[in-house]
Design a protein around this motif. Sequence first.
Motif, short mmCIF file in Angstrom:
data_model
loop_
_atom_site.label_atom_id
_atom_site.label_comp_id
_atom_site.label_asym_id
_atom_site.label_seq_id
_atom_site.Cartn_x
_atom_site.Cartn_y
_atom_site.Cartn_z
N ILE A 44 0.87 -1.18 0.00
CA ILE A 44 0.00 0.00 0.00
C ILE A 44 0.90 1.23 0.00
N TYR A 45 0.79 2.06 -1.04
CA TYR A 45 1.61 3.27 -1.17
C TYR A 45 0.88 4.46 -0.53
N THR A 46 1.63 5.27 0.20
CA THR A 46 1.08 6.52 0.71
C THR A 46 0.65 7.40 -0.47
N VAL A 47 -0.53 8.00 -0.34
CA VAL A 47 -1.12 8.92 -1.33
C VAL A 47 -1.55 8.22 -2.62
N LYS A 48 -0.67 7.44 -3.24
CA LYS A 48 -0.94 6.98 -4.60
C LYS A 48 -1.87 5.76 -4.68
N SER A 49 -1.85 4.89 -3.70
CA SER A 49 -2.69 3.69 -3.78
C SER A 49 -4.16 4.05 -3.61
N LYS A 50 -4.98 3.51 -4.49
CA LYS A 50 -6.43 3.70 -4.40
C LYS A 50 -7.01 2.48 -3.69
#
Length: 705
Positions: free
Chosen positions: A427-433
Amino acid sequence: MSVAKDNQKPSSHSNSLWWLTFIIIVSITFATRFYKVTEPDHVCWDETHFGKMGSWYINRTFFFDVHPPLGKMLIALSGYLTGYDGKFAFDKPGDKYEDTNYVGMRVFCTALGASIVPMAYLIVWECTQSISSAFFAALLILFDVGLLTLTQYILLDPLLLCFMMGSVLGMVKVSSKTQSGDVFQWNWWGWLLFTGTMLALCISVKFVGLFVILLVGLFTISDLWRDFGDLSKPVIFTVKQLFARALCLIIWPALVYMLIFYIHLRVLNKSGNGDGFYSSAFQSQLEGNGLHGSSMPLYVGYGAVVTIKNQRTGGGYLHSHPHLYPAGVGARQQQITTYTHKDDNNKWLIKKYNTDTLSDDVELVKNGDLVRLEHVTTKRNLHSHRLPAPLTKKFYQVTGYGEAGIGDANDVWKIIVDGEKGDDGKIYTVKSKIHFVHYLLACALTVSGKQLPKWGYEQQEVACNPNLRDPSAVWNVEENIFPKLPNVSFSVYAPSFLERFIESHAVMFQGNAGLKPKEGEVTSRPWQWPINYRGQFFSGSSHRVYLLGNPIIWWGNLIFLTLFLIIFIINIVKEQRRKHQNNNKVLTSKPKLMTAVWLFVGWILHYVPFWAMGRVLYFHHYFPALLFSSMLTGVMLDYIISGIIDLIPNDYKYLINHTIKGSLVAALSYSFIIFSPLSYGMNGPTASETNSSMHRLKWLDTWEF
């Protein structure tokens, strides 16, 4: 508007009369508009919004508004140039300005609002070549106390009306230059660029500027079609005009419009209370925002404290507070909402679904994991169950449940990641939806777009939707506090100008669609506007100012709209009956009637669309349409008087003509004088009391002055 051909030069007498009439109009306009412009010396009506926004521009503080930025930018510029320092709070109507230098902003808005009167004169003159038509049109706008009130304060409306009338003036000047053979001459290009600039400025103040763009578009098509049908001109002549007008009326306004937004985004570079309406990446460009120049872990791990933002345009943060749902609204458990402002109540702790114990080693949250979300402030878990949501009954209620992070199986959510960033499972900060799917109910955590009542502090409803494809059920992690992982600079998420431009519009459109009336606020419906059914208080203190149209003018406009339709239909029938007898065109040979046709189209375009709008509406939304109906009345008044005079013997024509016109001017002047206290301020008892000086003017019970 069918523009009267001006190939014949006017006589010196007509020229002198034209200038005399124009000077009289400008002089009375100046006197009436700037009289008492500094009164009242307190905040009136929406000055509390637009004055405050002007202050934010001066301080370079970012904010959210449903309107494009130009109007507020110009108000701020006028204040800055006249000594306003941007420190006054503009908290609420009635606040005294005291030593605040507010006059420059009022004078600026008043000056632009005053310009609509001489522009009305020029527009109608250009179309009809009739001094009487132009004079009556300008007089009807000049003596309307509603327009006077609306254009004397720190509001967007004076700017909108000015640029709208400028667009129409440019439109008719281009047509006039085209018909007089000046196509592709420098003055033709000048007016064409002027029109395009006015269109850009108009829609940059309010989106209702789109209506005048439609009018200019329809008029331009009519102009080109007429030239295309002129067999004395080659087809290539019309094609060249088409490209020239596309350049000046489409491409040029679009570039000006984008430039205005570029300046807006460059000026407002400091964090403000509007940050939360925008995406995390957008916010990272604002100085003072927690995301600007910050660094945080690239990935999300168990034990991280995060804020979770809904990716719906203008979406807020997943939020809770120590207040329960009221009795009768599902389970009496802790409220879960979304909130558009930054707050400690937006913070959540990510835990494994089956333990509170965290390993000393870093363990990343991955696509498909089962998790619990614990509200940091209240220690309750994000929870759902098979009870209906507060407002959207087909969804399930979402609550905060448990004590000290201990709850039950209904606290378990499965994380599902959209798109390419979920391919490696992290899970990426900001970029993951992210989708949060309830493990037992198989529903997706979502926002309904509905505003909770006062018990929910008018925040947005959060619910669980059994439809897992809900486009509003997409979230992202924004703040990610996790000391065990190395931080990366947030600059990697910086959006381009075009991305910020597009997002700004998406947020504004959604904000416009979702506008709801505040408690106690006076709203209205379109059917009420033309009949002057109810006004609106601008100042409710001892110095009362009430926005209401001059009833003589407004009701007269309705009469002349009706007369226009009758006369137009009669002339259409005549034209059809004569079509096979000769080539005379009844309509096109009457510039006044054709001018009235286009003014009627302008009124329709600026009035009828409001009937289809679901957003909250106010009385002042009718005033752009009022300008067209008043100009139409001026033209039809002169048209009908001229028709009557033609029936009178020559010996009496001069006397009767001037008697009728003089009586009309006197009646309009008197109506302005008796209703002017609505604009300039009323003191003493209200009109509902018999001892009030305004009591005799309360012609309708719905008038509240």
